[in-house]
Design an enzyme around this catalytic site. Structure first.
Site, PDB file in Angstrom:
ATOM      1  N   LEU A  29      46.913  17.269  42.343  1.00  0.00           N
ATOM      2  CA  LEU A  29      45.312  16.836  42.528  1.00  0.00           C
ATOM      3  C   LEU A  29      44.478  16.643  44.036  1.00  0.00           C
ATOM      4  O   LEU A  29      44.010  17.085  44.312  1.00  0.00           O
ATOM      5  CB  LEU A  29      45.809  15.266  42.074  1.00  0.00           C
ATOM      6  N   TYR A 142      60.828   6.105  37.562  1.00  0.00           N
ATOM      7  CA  TYR A 142      59.707   6.652  38.030  1.00  0.00           C
ATOM      8  C   TYR A 142      58.128   6.068  37.772  1.00  0.00           C
ATOM      9  O   TYR A 142      57.611   5.903  38.369  1.00  0.00           O
ATOM     10  CB  TYR A 142      58.983   8.134  37.275  1.00  0.00           C
ATOM     11  N   TRP A 167      48.456  12.412  32.811  1.00  0.00           N
ATOM     12  CA  TRP A 167      49.029  13.792  31.764  1.00  0.00           C
ATOM     13  C   TRP A 167      47.825  14.887  33.095  1.00  0.00           C
ATOM     14  O   TRP A 167      47.282  15.299  32.615  1.00  0.00           O
ATOM     15  CB  TRP A 167      48.431  14.289  30.290  1.00  0.00           C
TER      16      TRP A 167
END
Ligand SMILES: NC(=O)c1ccc[n+]([C@@H]2O[C@H](COP(=O)([O-])OP(=O)(O)OC[C@H]3O[C@@H](n4cnc5c(N)ncnc54)[C@H](OP(=O)(O)O)[C@@H]3O)[C@@H](O)[C@H]2O)c1
Length: 298
Positions: A29, A142, A167
């Site tokens: 990202l 997580y 995702w």
């Protein structure tokens, strides 16, 4: 919304954002987010793990103090979902404690923060998409560490955006798309899990939506994924259609494809926060995939 529109809105809300610090800037990202911010004229302070290890509170404080950005987008995270099951200390150190260090320093200096979170805060038992007020109940380490990070942000910071996404696929893999393309080249047939549903999200679309948030004072929690949903099998099927590849693709169950960490069977995110706060709607994931493949033709 383009920068002109963002600037107009920010000016109306009395907030001026010029300098943005991004943690985890070399991640999937972080890479696309920094590119997009720069293309829209922001000054971007890109911090990787060496420049700003978020588990080192003194370093975090020093970097933020010296940079003094207008906003921090906290993308750094321990994202190895399966390995987190046996490395819980590390997952919580990076995702929870690291987030506390970043958020505490930001609050002390009066800098708003964007904390990236995940659809894996949900248990997947809902039959309908989760909105921002649905109750998280993570089912793996997580997810627990990221949800604890959300709570820390709320405890120590007063002007935050918590962004849950899902995702991801972006230029800086590895990601599901690249894994599928590689496996399709190596194997005669592929089996892909068909009993987990979510929303694939193109990092460029996510970045664009995050840029729309910063500089406004509409703080709070937001679900930001591409619109539409599918199973991993459905995602792979669409990928091979768009790529024009003839692949022998078979659906399988999570039971047949056992992994160390449990995954929610349904983690589709509803975008109530974007709608109610008048932010732009998200493009469909198939459209995001088309643009991703056009950018990555090999
Ligand atoms: N990927 C997904 O599908 C997904 C889904 C939902 C939410 N999210 C969230 O979205 C955010 C971005 O995910 P992503 O896919 O871009 O993850 P990513 O590719 O794994 O990037 C995370 C970055 O953080 C860095 N990092 C790890 N430990 C660090 C530390 N102690 N200090 C500073 N940096 C550190 C990593 O560096 P190294 O690689 O060198 O360790 C990496 O560059 C994360 O918060 C993640 O939890 C991701």
């Amino acid at each position: 919304m383009r920068l002109g529109g963002e600037r107009e809105r920010n000016e109306k809300e009395g907030i001026s954002v010029k300098k943005v610090l991004v943690t985890g800037a070399e991640g999937q990202l972080g890479t696309d987010l920094c590119l997009l911010l720069k293309s829209r004229g922001y000054k971007v302070l890109e911090k990787n793990k060496t420049q700003m290890d978020v588990t080192n509170p003194d370093k975090v404080e020093e970097v933020i103090l010296n940079a003094h950005p207008d906003v921090i987008i906290h993308c750094a995270a321990y994202t190895k979902v399966d390995e987190a099951e046996k490395n819980a200390d590390l997952a919580f150190l990076v995702n929870t404690l690291g987030t506390r260090y970043v958020a505490t320093a930001a609050e002390r200096l009066g800098i708003p923060i964007v904390y990236m979170s995940t659809d894996y805060v949900f248990d997947g038992e809902s039959g309908v998409p989760y909105h921002e007020f649905s109750c998280p109940s993570p089912i793996n380490v997580y997810g627990e560490s990221k949800f604890a990070g959300e709570r820390i942000v709320k405890e120590v910071h007063s002007r935050y955006f918590i962004v849950r996404t899902s995702w991801l696929f972006g230029q800086k893999g590895p990601n599901f798309v690249e894994t599928m393309l590689k496996l399709a080249r190596e194997r005669a047939s592929l089996s892909v899990v068909d009993d987990q549903r979510g929303s694939p999200t193109y990092t460029v679309d996510l970045s664009s939506s995050i840029v729309g948030l910063i500089g406004t004072s509409r703080y709070g929690t937001y679900h930001i994924s591409n619109s539409g949903d599918c199973s991993w099998y459905g995602f792979a099927k669409e990928l091979f259609i768009q790529r024009g590849m003839d692949v022998d693709l078979k659906p399988c169950t999570s039971e047949q494809f056992k992994r160390p960490a449990k995954r929610p069977s349904f983690s589709v995110l509803d975008h109530m926060g974007l709608r109610n706060n008048h932010f732009a709607p998200m493009p469909h994931w198939k459209d995001g995939l088309r643009r991703y493949l056009a950018q990555n033709p090999s």
